[in-house]
Design a protein around this motif. Sequence first.
Motif, PDB file in Angstrom:
ATOM      1  N   ALA A 312     -26.285  37.278  59.354  1.00 29.88           N
ATOM      2  CA  ALA A 312     -25.164  38.210  59.468  1.00 29.88           C
ATOM      3  C   ALA A 312     -23.887  37.658  58.859  1.00 29.88           C
ATOM      4  N   SER A 313     -23.968  36.481  58.227  1.00 31.17           N
ATOM      5  CA  SER A 313     -22.756  35.874  57.657  1.00 31.17           C
ATOM      6  C   SER A 313     -22.945  35.299  56.266  1.00 31.17           C
ATOM      7  N   ASP A 314     -24.178  35.176  55.810  1.00 27.82           N
ATOM      8  CA  ASP A 314     -24.466  34.556  54.517  1.00 27.82           C
ATOM      9  C   ASP A 314     -23.940  35.426  53.370  1.00 27.82           C
ATOM     10  N   PRO A 315     -23.088  34.879  52.486  1.00 30.03           N
ATOM     11  CA  PRO A 315     -22.523  35.676  51.391  1.00 30.03           C
ATOM     12  C   PRO A 315     -23.565  36.274  50.454  1.00 30.03           C
ATOM     13  N   SER A 316     -24.675  35.560  50.233  1.00 32.40           N
ATOM     14  CA  SER A 316     -25.696  36.094  49.330  1.00 32.40           C
ATOM     15  C   SER A 316     -26.406  37.296  49.959  1.00 32.40           C
ATOM     16  N   ILE A 317     -26.639  37.241  51.268  1.00 35.63           N
ATOM     17  CA  ILE A 317     -27.229  38.389  51.956  1.00 35.63           C
ATOM     18  C   ILE A 317     -26.233  39.546  51.968  1.00 35.63           C
ATOM     19  N   ALA A 318     -24.954  39.213  52.148  1.00 34.97           N
ATOM     20  CA  ALA A 318     -23.910  40.242  52.150  1.00 34.97           C
ATOM     21  C   ALA A 318     -23.845  40.963  50.803  1.00 34.97           C
ATOM     22  N   GLU A 319     -23.987  40.207  49.727  1.00 37.16           N
ATOM     23  CA  GLU A 319     -23.969  40.822  48.386  1.00 37.16           C
ATOM     24  C   GLU A 319     -25.171  41.735  48.202  1.00 37.16           C
ATOM     25  N   ARG A 320     -26.317  41.311  48.694  1.00 35.60           N
ATOM     26  CA  ARG A 320     -27.522  42.136  48.579  1.00 35.60           C
ATOM     27  C   ARG A 320     -27.362  43.441  49.368  1.00 35.60           C
ATOM     28  N   LEU A 321     -26.780  43.329  50.555  1.00 38.09           N
ATOM     29  CA  LEU A 321     -26.528  44.532  51.348  1.00 38.09           C
ATOM     30  C   LEU A 321     -25.547  45.460  50.640  1.00 38.09           C
ATOM     31  N   TRP A 322     -24.541  44.902  50.014  1.00 37.17           N
ATOM     32  CA  TRP A 322     -23.538  45.707  49.306  1.00 37.17           C
ATOM     33  C   TRP A 322     -24.209  46.548  48.217  1.00 37.17           C
ATOM     34  N   LEU A 323     -25.078  45.922  47.438  1.00 36.15           N
ATOM     35  CA  LEU A 323     -25.770  46.642  46.373  1.00 36.15           C
ATOM     36  C   LEU A 323     -26.683  47.723  46.943  1.00 36.15           C
ATOM     37  N   LEU A 324     -27.374  47.403  48.045  1.00 37.79           N
ATOM     38  CA  LEU A 324     -28.226  48.400  48.690  1.00 37.79           C
ATOM     39  C   LEU A 324     -27.391  49.565  49.210  1.00 37.79           C
ATOM     40  N   SER A 325     -26.238  49.275  49.767  1.00 35.89           N
ATOM     41  CA  SER A 325     -25.370  50.323  50.318  1.00 35.89           C
ATOM     42  C   SER A 325     -24.844  51.233  49.211  1.00 35.89           C
ATOM     43  N   GLU A 326     -24.492  50.652  48.081  1.00 33.34           N
ATOM     44  CA  GLU A 326     -24.070  51.475  46.937  1.00 33.34           C
ATOM     45  C   GLU A 326     -25.198  52.399  46.497  1.00 33.34           C
ATOM     46  N   GLU A 327     -26.397  51.837  46.445  1.00 36.74           N
ATOM     47  CA  GLU A 327     -27.547  52.628  46.023  1.00 36.74           C
ATOM     48  C   GLU A 327     -27.847  53.760  47.009  1.00 36.74           C
ATOM     49  N   MET A 328     -27.787  53.466  48.306  1.00 38.67           N
ATOM     50  CA  MET A 328     -28.150  54.459  49.305  1.00 38.67           C
ATOM     51  C   MET A 328     -27.099  55.562  49.437  1.00 38.67           C
ATOM     52  N   THR A 329     -25.834  55.194  49.296  1.00 41.32           N
ATOM     53  CA  THR A 329     -24.758  56.190  49.440  1.00 41.32           C
ATOM     54  C   THR A 329     -24.362  56.840  48.136  1.00 41.32           C
ATOM     55  N   GLY A 330     -24.661  56.184  47.007  1.00 39.53           N
ATOM     56  CA  GLY A 330     -24.188  56.682  45.717  1.00 39.53           C
ATOM     57  C   GLY A 330     -22.689  56.490  45.549  1.00 39.53           C
ATOM     58  N   VAL A 331     -22.101  55.585  46.333  1.00 41.22           N
ATOM     59  CA  VAL A 331     -20.645  55.375  46.342  1.00 41.22           C
ATOM     60  C   VAL A 331     -20.330  53.927  45.953  1.00 41.22           C
ATOM     61  N   LYS A 332     -19.326  53.762  45.085  1.00 40.52           N
ATOM     62  CA  LYS A 332     -18.869  52.441  44.707  1.00 40.52           C
ATOM     63  C   LYS A 332     -17.365  52.321  44.925  1.00 40.52           C
ATOM     64  N   PHE A 333     -16.909  51.109  45.153  1.00 41.07           N
ATOM     65  CA  PHE A 333     -15.486  50.856  45.338  1.00 41.07           C
ATOM     66  C   PHE A 333     -14.800  50.819  43.969  1.00 41.07           C
ATOM     67  N   GLU A 334     -13.664  51.480  43.868  1.00 41.70           N
ATOM     68  CA  GLU A 334     -12.895  51.470  42.627  1.00 41.70           C
ATOM     69  C   GLU A 334     -12.211  50.116  42.456  1.00 41.70           C
ATOM     70  N   ASN A 335     -12.098  49.665  41.215  1.00 41.25           N
ATOM     71  CA  ASN A 335     -11.408  48.391  40.936  1.00 41.25           C
ATOM     72  C   ASN A 335      -9.919  48.550  41.181  1.00 41.25           C
TER      73      ASN A 335
END
Length: 335
Positions: A312-335
């Motif tokens: 629940a704290s590992d940055p590499s797992i967090a990055e993987r979750l972020w990509l999965l969340s973008e894929e599942m929601t179809g939403v990305k954060f604007e720069n």
Amino acid sequence: MNTFNEYNKSPQKPLASGFGKETTAQEALGKRDLSGKIAIVTGGYSGIGLETTRILAEAGATVIVPVRTPEKAAAALAGIPRVELELMDLMNPASIDDFAQRFLNSERKLDILLNSAGIMAVPHLRDARGFESHFATNHLGHFQLTARLWPALKASGNARVVSVSSRAHRISGVDFDDVNFEKREYNRQIAYGQSKSANALFAVTLDRIGQPHGVRAFSVHPGMIVTELWRHLTDDELRYLGALDEQDRRVTLDKNGVFKTVEQGAATSVWCAANTQLDGKGGVYCEDVDITIDIPVNPSDALDSSGIVSWASDPSIAERLWLLSEEMTGVKFEN
């Protein structure tokens, strides 16, 4: 298992904040004046969310509370100043977008986003997209909401995003091979634990991308508080947790100090949202009104000690979750 040296490099280092598990939300705020600040608190009309709303509003902030049932929310929030109600349902992506767009159209900056709403131990349900309801509500809905509100958070220049996680993250990490329980048998406790790990991981990556814009992110374990969130637990489960007394009545605060009051339960969220002790910090998991420690994954440890495990704290797992969340929601954060 992480080594001692690896733990030493972790941002999970307590501050010796001077607070503790008996600290109330009012005390955790300190003497901070929030006049002119804008906050959004999901779940802000019940349980610890309601107390969070009250403390922030009485300190001078304008607090916007997204609601599914306006009548119930209006009754709960009656008498609290500077509160605005807006319709939103975390299980409905279109509803999230509509709420966020209305806020953006107001051209206000967003100083505090407190992702407090959630569900726990519910039967096997799916959202409008077909996603498992704990993961959809507790994580994906808040991921989408935060992304849509990102321009207003960046505009603040000094914003905080707080995700209410739980010590229940120890029940399960994110199962990237079967996040929606399509291959394995559904287990409502594991589903809840997975979503709480996701809440903590979300704060890790959000803080990394937000820091250049003055946006800092935190996740919190509020403590054991008997609220409406527990309504789906059986008497046997409540008895195991010590939440039933000798007459099988639900307790709110036991004599051994395991359970917190609502005022104590909201303390860590309020501390992360507004206390100046956390200026310049972020990406950490907090409990009992302080940053907590990293601990090894140990299933026998159950839920009876402090700390956060690596899944629940590992940055590499967090990055993987972020990509999965973008894929599942179809939403990305604007720069």
